[in-house]
Design a protein around this motif. Structure first.
Motif, PDB file in Angstrom:
ATOM      1  N   LEU A 114       0.841  -1.193   0.000  1.00 51.99           N
ATOM      2  CA  LEU A 114       0.000   0.000   0.000  1.00 51.99           C
ATOM      3  C   LEU A 114       0.875   1.241   0.000  1.00 51.99           C
ATOM      4  CD1 LEU A 114      -2.999   1.051   0.384  1.00 51.99           C
ATOM      5  CD2 LEU A 114      -2.493   1.090   2.838  1.00 51.99           C
ATOM      6  N   ALA A 115       0.472   2.245  -0.788  1.00 53.58           N
ATOM      7  CA  ALA A 115       1.137   3.552  -0.769  1.00 53.58           C
ATOM      8  C   ALA A 115       0.219   4.520  -0.032  1.00 53.58           C
ATOM      9  CB  ALA A 115       1.409   4.037  -2.183  1.00 53.58           C
ATOM     10  N   VAL A 116       0.731   5.122   1.029  1.00 52.40           N
ATOM     11  CA  VAL A 116      -0.069   5.999   1.881  1.00 52.40           C
ATOM     12  C   VAL A 116       0.402   7.442   1.701  1.00 52.40           C
ATOM     13  CG1 VAL A 116      -0.686   6.572   4.262  1.00 52.40           C
ATOM     14  CG2 VAL A 116      -0.509   4.175   3.558  1.00 52.40           C
ATOM     15  N   PRO A 193      -1.873   0.174  -4.644  1.00 53.40           N
ATOM     16  CA  PRO A 193      -3.084   0.883  -4.235  1.00 53.40           C
ATOM     17  C   PRO A 193      -2.714   2.067  -3.348  1.00 53.40           C
ATOM     18  CG  PRO A 193      -3.346  -1.484  -3.934  1.00 53.40           C
ATOM     19  CD  PRO A 193      -1.904  -1.255  -4.244  1.00 53.40           C
ATOM     20  N   ARG A 194      -3.501   3.154  -3.449  1.00 54.08           N
ATOM     21  CA  ARG A 194      -3.171   4.382  -2.739  1.00 54.08           C
ATOM     22  C   ARG A 194      -4.258   4.735  -1.739  1.00 54.08           C
ATOM     23  NH1 ARG A 194      -1.727   7.571  -8.394  1.00 54.08           N
ATOM     24  NH2 ARG A 194      -0.225   6.017  -9.139  1.00 54.08           N
ATOM     25  N   LEU A 195      -3.814   5.206  -0.589  1.00 53.58           N
ATOM     26  CA  LEU A 195      -4.713   5.604   0.489  1.00 53.58           C
ATOM     27  C   LEU A 195      -4.228   6.923   1.052  1.00 53.58           C
ATOM     28  CD1 LEU A 195      -6.936   4.981   2.720  1.00 53.58           C
ATOM     29  CD2 LEU A 195      -5.059   3.908   4.013  1.00 53.58           C
ATOM     30  N   ARG A 196      -5.173   7.833   1.359  1.00 49.89           N
ATOM     31  CA  ARG A 196      -4.809   9.107   1.978  1.00 49.89           C
ATOM     32  C   ARG A 196      -5.277   9.121   3.419  1.00 49.89           C
ATOM     33  NH1 ARG A 196      -7.609  13.016  -1.083  1.00 49.89           N
ATOM     34  NH2 ARG A 196      -9.302  12.968   0.449  1.00 49.89           N
ATOM     35  N   ALA A 217      -5.218  -5.023   5.708  1.00 49.51           N
ATOM     36  CA  ALA A 217      -5.845  -6.307   6.010  1.00 49.51           C
ATOM     37  C   ALA A 217      -6.802  -6.726   4.894  1.00 49.51           C
ATOM     38  CB  ALA A 217      -6.576  -6.227   7.343  1.00 49.51           C
ATOM     39  N   VAL A 218      -7.589  -5.784   4.391  1.00 52.14           N
ATOM     40  CA  VAL A 218      -8.545  -6.105   3.328  1.00 52.14           C
ATOM     41  C   VAL A 218      -7.810  -6.466   2.037  1.00 52.14           C
ATOM     42  CG1 VAL A 218     -10.308  -5.118   1.812  1.00 52.14           C
ATOM     43  CG2 VAL A 218     -10.456  -4.801   4.299  1.00 52.14           C
ATOM     44  N   LEU A 219      -6.791  -5.710   1.684  1.00 57.68           N
ATOM     45  CA  LEU A 219      -6.029  -6.011   0.463  1.00 57.68           C
ATOM     46  C   LEU A 219      -5.377  -7.393   0.554  1.00 57.68           C
ATOM     47  CD1 LEU A 219      -4.387  -2.528  -0.169  1.00 57.68           C
ATOM     48  CD2 LEU A 219      -6.104  -3.647  -1.610  1.00 57.68           C
ATOM     49  N   ALA A 220      -4.943  -7.759   1.752  1.00 58.47           N
ATOM     50  CA  ALA A 220      -4.309  -9.070   1.921  1.00 58.47           C
ATOM     51  C   ALA A 220      -5.315 -10.202   1.782  1.00 58.47           C
ATOM     52  CB  ALA A 220      -3.622  -9.149   3.281  1.00 58.47           C
ATOM     53  N   ASP A 221      -6.594  -9.927   2.092  1.00 57.17           N
ATOM     54  CA  ASP A 221      -7.598 -10.989   2.122  1.00 57.17           C
ATOM     55  C   ASP A 221      -8.343 -11.180   0.803  1.00 57.17           C
ATOM     56  OD1 ASP A 221      -7.009 -11.700   4.686  1.00 57.17           O
ATOM     57  OD2 ASP A 221      -8.655 -10.591   5.620  1.00 57.17           O
ATOM     58  N   ARG A 227      -6.886  -7.675  -6.156  1.00 56.29           N
ATOM     59  CA  ARG A 227      -5.951  -6.754  -5.500  1.00 56.29           C
ATOM     60  C   ARG A 227      -5.131  -5.974  -6.520  1.00 56.29           C
ATOM     61  NH1 ARG A 227      -4.087 -10.211  -2.226  1.00 56.29           N
ATOM     62  NH2 ARG A 227      -2.209 -10.880  -3.317  1.00 56.29           N
ATOM     63  N   ARG A 228      -4.709  -6.624  -7.596  1.00 54.49           N
ATOM     64  CA  ARG A 228      -3.884  -5.961  -8.606  1.00 54.49           C
ATOM     65  C   ARG A 228      -4.677  -4.939  -9.410  1.00 54.49           C
ATOM     66  NH1 ARG A 228      -0.369 -10.584 -11.597  1.00 54.49           N
ATOM     67  NH2 ARG A 228       0.511  -8.706 -12.532  1.00 54.49           N
ATOM     68  N   ARG A 229      -5.999  -4.984  -9.328  1.00 48.85           N
ATOM     69  CA  ARG A 229      -6.838  -4.030 -10.064  1.00 48.85           C
ATOM     70  C   ARG A 229      -7.181  -2.802  -9.233  1.00 48.85           C
ATOM     71  NH1 ARG A 229     -11.924  -7.238 -11.375  1.00 48.85           N
ATOM     72  NH2 ARG A 229     -12.545  -5.253 -12.345  1.00 48.85           N
ATOM     73  N   VAL A 230      -6.823  -2.808  -7.955  1.00 43.82           N
ATOM     74  CA  VAL A 230      -7.197  -1.699  -7.073  1.00 43.82           C
ATOM     75  C   VAL A 230      -6.221  -0.535  -7.253  1.00 43.82           C
ATOM     76  CG1 VAL A 230      -7.500  -0.963  -4.679  1.00 43.82           C
ATOM     77  CG2 VAL A 230      -8.263  -3.240  -5.391  1.00 43.82           C
ATOM     78  N   ALA A 231      -6.775   0.632  -7.568  1.00 40.36           N
ATOM     79  CA  ALA A 231      -5.954   1.832  -7.722  1.00 40.36           C
ATOM     80  C   ALA A 231      -5.965   2.683  -6.456  1.00 40.36           C
ATOM     81  CB  ALA A 231      -6.445   2.658  -8.908  1.00 40.36           C
ATOM     82  N   ARG A 232      -7.132   2.784  -5.831  1.00 38.67           N
ATOM     83  CA  ARG A 232      -7.259   3.612  -4.627  1.00 38.67           C
ATOM     84  C   ARG A 232      -8.117   2.903  -3.590  1.00 38.67           C
ATOM     85  NH1 ARG A 232      -8.828   9.577  -6.968  1.00 38.67           N
ATOM     86  NH2 ARG A 232      -7.093   9.815  -8.451  1.00 38.67           N
ATOM     87  N   VAL A 233      -7.870   3.273  -2.340  1.00 34.82           N
ATOM     88  CA  VAL A 233      -8.677   2.779  -1.228  1.00 34.82           C
ATOM     89  C   VAL A 233      -9.103   3.974  -0.401  1.00 34.82           C
ATOM     90  CG1 VAL A 233      -8.784   1.232   0.761  1.00 34.82           C
ATOM     91  CG2 VAL A 233      -7.280   0.674  -1.158  1.00 34.82           C
TER      92      VAL A 233
END
Length: 298
Positions: A114-116, A193-196, A217-221, A227-233
């Motif tokens: 994850l990139a925060v 995936p990016r989270l602010r 935790a969600v990305l791991a599950d 998971r590879r399609r997620v750009a942002r969270v």
């Protein structure tokens, strides 16, 4: 006499046991002491394995600068850790002395998940929730398919939770920091995936922010294919999640429970759109028995 000889027998047995124990313990120590004092085991070559995120050539040059010409017996794991401590992705090291002259070092790396973005700076977080390090920002990436997507399709009940995030984003921009449209530099890092969040995490420690913990935790599950399609969270204060996929689709997951059922529901909804040659712009699977897609299918 028989009793006297019998008493001496056990004493002799104890003597030899002690003698052999001392010898077994002393011989390795003597070998190490001799090895440290001889030039036979001078380090002439360093081999590095396990480097995927850590720069292999950079790590090897640092180790060569520190240990070439040094006695191979004298090099310890702690010594190697100290030399490589500035390597961003390094979790641990293992060493093997390949006598007479080769030091072999195997790197154990953190895997970024994850990139925060916080306070205008990017931080990389591992799949275990460890804040690996701060990462340099990339330039604006106009090709990011998630860039510019409007998250207003998410349930309005979470809008109040996100108000503070909007303010923190404005603060970050005012300080000249990045936005979610500008990922961290690097091919692997930029694809995370990016989270602010509002407060910058501390590198080298476990992430303390509950939003970061929940996102990791969600990305791991979820399955790797998703998971590879997620750009942002996006994670609200009540820890409810909405993710933006790389094709721009917003997926409202709700809380972190029943992820398996939610993934099945998401696949069913997207398959229904696909059979009609369409792609949903928004899918709500927070209640997996009653998924909702937009635009509505007729």
């Amino acid at each position: 006499m028989a009793r006297h000889g019998g008493a001496r027998g056990p004493r002799l047995h104890i003597f030899w046991s002690i003698f052999l124990t001392v010898a077994v313990l002393a011989v390795p120590g003597a070998v190490v002491a001799w090895g440290r004092s001889t030039s036979t085991f001078t380090t002439e070559r360093v081999a590095v394995t396990g480097a995927h995120m850590v720069g292999k050539k950079e790590a090897r040059r640092a180790l060569e600068g520190a240990f070439l010409g040094e006695n191979l017996f004298a090099v310890t794991v702690d010594d190697v850790r100290r030399v490589l401590r500035r390597q961003c992705y390094l979790a641990d090291v293992e060493i093997d002395r390949d006598f007479p002259d080769t030091l072999r070092v195997r790197l154990v790396e953190h895997q970024p998940a994850l990139a925060v973005l916080a306070e205008g700076r990017w931080f990389l977080v591992s799949s275990e929730g460890h804040v690996i390090c701060e990462a340099p920002a990339n330039g604006a990436d106009a090709s990011d398919p998630a860039a510019g997507e409007d998250a207003s399709a998410a349930d309005d009940s979470d809008a109040g939770d996100d108000a503070g995030d909007d303010a923190s984003a404005a603060d970050g921009a005012a300080r000249g920091g990045g936005t979610l449209d500008e990922g961290p530099a690097g091919t692997v890092e930029g694809a995370l995936p990016r989270l602010r969040v509002a407060e910058a995490p501390k590198a080298g420690r476990a992430a303390a922010d509950a939003r970061v913990q929940t996102a990791v935790a969600v990305l791991a599950d979820v399955p790797r294919s998703l998971r590879r399609r997620v750009a942002r969270v996006e994670v609200t204060k009540t820890l409810r999640l909405t993710v933006t996929l790389r094709d721009g689709t917003l997926v409202r997951l709700g809380d972190a429970g029943r992820l398996g059922d939610k993934v099945i529901a998401l696949r069913a909804v997207t398959a229904a759109y696909r059979t009609r040659g369409l792609r949903p712009s928004y899918v709500d699977v927070s209640v997996p028995e009653r998924p909702l897609g937009r635009p509505l299918l007729k």
